[in-house]
Write a protein that holds these residues in place. Structure first.
Motif, PDB file in Angstrom:
ATOM      1  N   LEU A  43      57.218 -60.439  65.722  1.00 18.11           N
ATOM      2  CA  LEU A  43      57.343 -59.619  64.487  1.00 18.11           C
ATOM      3  C   LEU A  43      57.521 -58.354  64.479  1.00 18.11           C
ATOM      4  N   PHE A  44      56.771 -57.769  65.546  1.00 23.66           N
ATOM      5  CA  PHE A  44      57.176 -56.357  65.663  1.00 23.66           C
ATOM      6  C   PHE A  44      58.571 -56.210  66.326  1.00 23.66           C
ATOM      7  N   ALA A  78      52.831 -62.055  66.846  1.00 24.50           N
ATOM      8  CA  ALA A  78      52.792 -60.546  66.475  1.00 24.50           C
ATOM      9  C   ALA A  78      53.909 -59.649  67.318  1.00 24.50           C
ATOM     10  N   ARG A  79      53.947 -59.927  68.518  1.00 25.45           N
ATOM     11  CA  ARG A  79      54.994 -59.237  69.361  1.00 25.45           C
ATOM     12  C   ARG A  79      56.341 -59.280  68.675  1.00 25.45           C
TER      13      ARG A  79
END
Lengths: 207, 126
Positions: free
Chosen positions: B17-18, B14-15
């Motif tokens: 991707l962010f 997730a990180r």
């Protein structure tokens, strides 16, 4: 971040809550240091606002407001305190924008045939500038995965969203996230745990 | 993060991707963010110099006005106030001398007393 953990976060939270002007506390730091700090967070702040508001212009307004408020009211605070203060101001701005949007949608909902078209017809010459990217196909995959993550985040309660963004995406520790959210560290842990559980359930195909 | 090992694979993903989405912010948005940042930094510069630029002319004008009031109110310069001179006739004597002839003629005892004091009996001659 380790240094930030040693800050008096309870004090910071009180200051931010009260909206107190910290201008008298210490000497004004150089404009260059504030510029560096803002440059390091501006795009991340924009993406956080965009994930919450799902509107580019509203997000830009919120980030701009947060920058100005930090500069006006908290520039004299020690630079280690800027990050939690900035994100707290940012989330306050996001919340205010969401409230305004709710009121606006209710108002326009009463008028049949009206729709918000603020920027319709406005031409921004930067829109067509190609963005440098490493690999279009990989970028497309990332974009799709990010869209799924954003959609899943939208399903979470606001506090869980906030805890996930601050802890996971921004990499804050529990104390710093608690200072930004204005709650106890235990609450941050609880919100974050629940957010992770919900996201795992929603993104089981991807994750 | 200090200890990335405490992050699960999901959190790390997730990180990433962010971070990628942050890097992918378009040029127009970057430009507007840059302008917003410059405006905020300019605000700091203004607050650094602003108070003097704002208050110095006002303070100078106030000082001049104060000086003018002080000079105007100085004791020796007040109009309409007579200085008190030691040994000068008191108000009673001045009033007594201002009494007209008719009063003297109506009161002969007073006239006699006045003559005894050695003052000129002919009051009207000045």
């Amino acid at each position: 971040m380790n240094a930030s953990a040693s800050l008096g976060f309870a004090t910071l939270a009180r200051l931010a809550d009260a909206g107190r002007d910290g201008a008298e506390d210490t000497a004004l730091p150089s404009a260059a240091s504030l510029d560096r700090f803002l440059a390091s967070v501006e795009r991340r702040a924009f993406r956080i606002a965009q994930m919450a508001l799902r509107d580019r212009d509203d997000s830009l307004d919120v980030v701009q407001g947060a920058m100005l408020r930090l500069a006006r009211n908290y520039a004299r605070r020690p630079s280690e305190e800027w990050r939690p203060l900035f994100y707290r101001i940012l989330y306050n701005g996001i919340r205010d924008a969401q409230r305004r949007r709710t009121v606006r949608s209710r108002f326009f909902g009463l008028l049949p045939g009206t729709a918000r078209d603020d920027d319709e017809g406005a031409v921004d010459r930067f829109e067509r500038v190609p963005d440098p990217g490493p690999d279009p196909s990989r970028q497309a995959m990332n974009d799709e995965a990010m869209q799924r993550l954003e959609a899943a985040l939208q399903q979470l309660p606001a506090r869980q969203q906030q805890a996930f963004v601050l802890r996971c995406l921004e990499g804050m520790d529990v104390a710093e996230a608690a200072a930004v959210m204005g709650c106890a560290e235990g609450s941050v842990k609880t919100h974050y745990f629940r957010a992770l559980q919900a996201l795992r359930a929603q993104l089981s195909e991807v994750w | 993060m200090g200890g990335d090992e405490r992050w699960t694979e999901h959190e790390r993903q997730a990180r990433e991707l962010f971070d990628a989405s942050v890097e992918g912010v378009d040029a127009s948005t970057r430009s507007r963010l840059n302008r917003a940042r410059q405006a905020a930094v300019a605000e700091v510069e203004r607050s650094r110099h602003g108070p003097w630029r704002t208050w110095l002319p006002a303070a100078a004008a106030a000082s001049v006005a104060l000086l003018a009031v002080v000079l105007w109110r100085m004791p020796g310069q007040q109009p309409g106030v007579l200085p008190v001179v030691e040994g000068a006739p008191t108000a009673e004597v001045v009033e007594m001398l201002a009494i007209g002839d008719d009063v003297v003629s109506e009161d002969p005892e007073f006239y006699t007393w006045l003559a005894d004091r050695g003052l000129p009996a002919d009051n009207g001659s000045g």
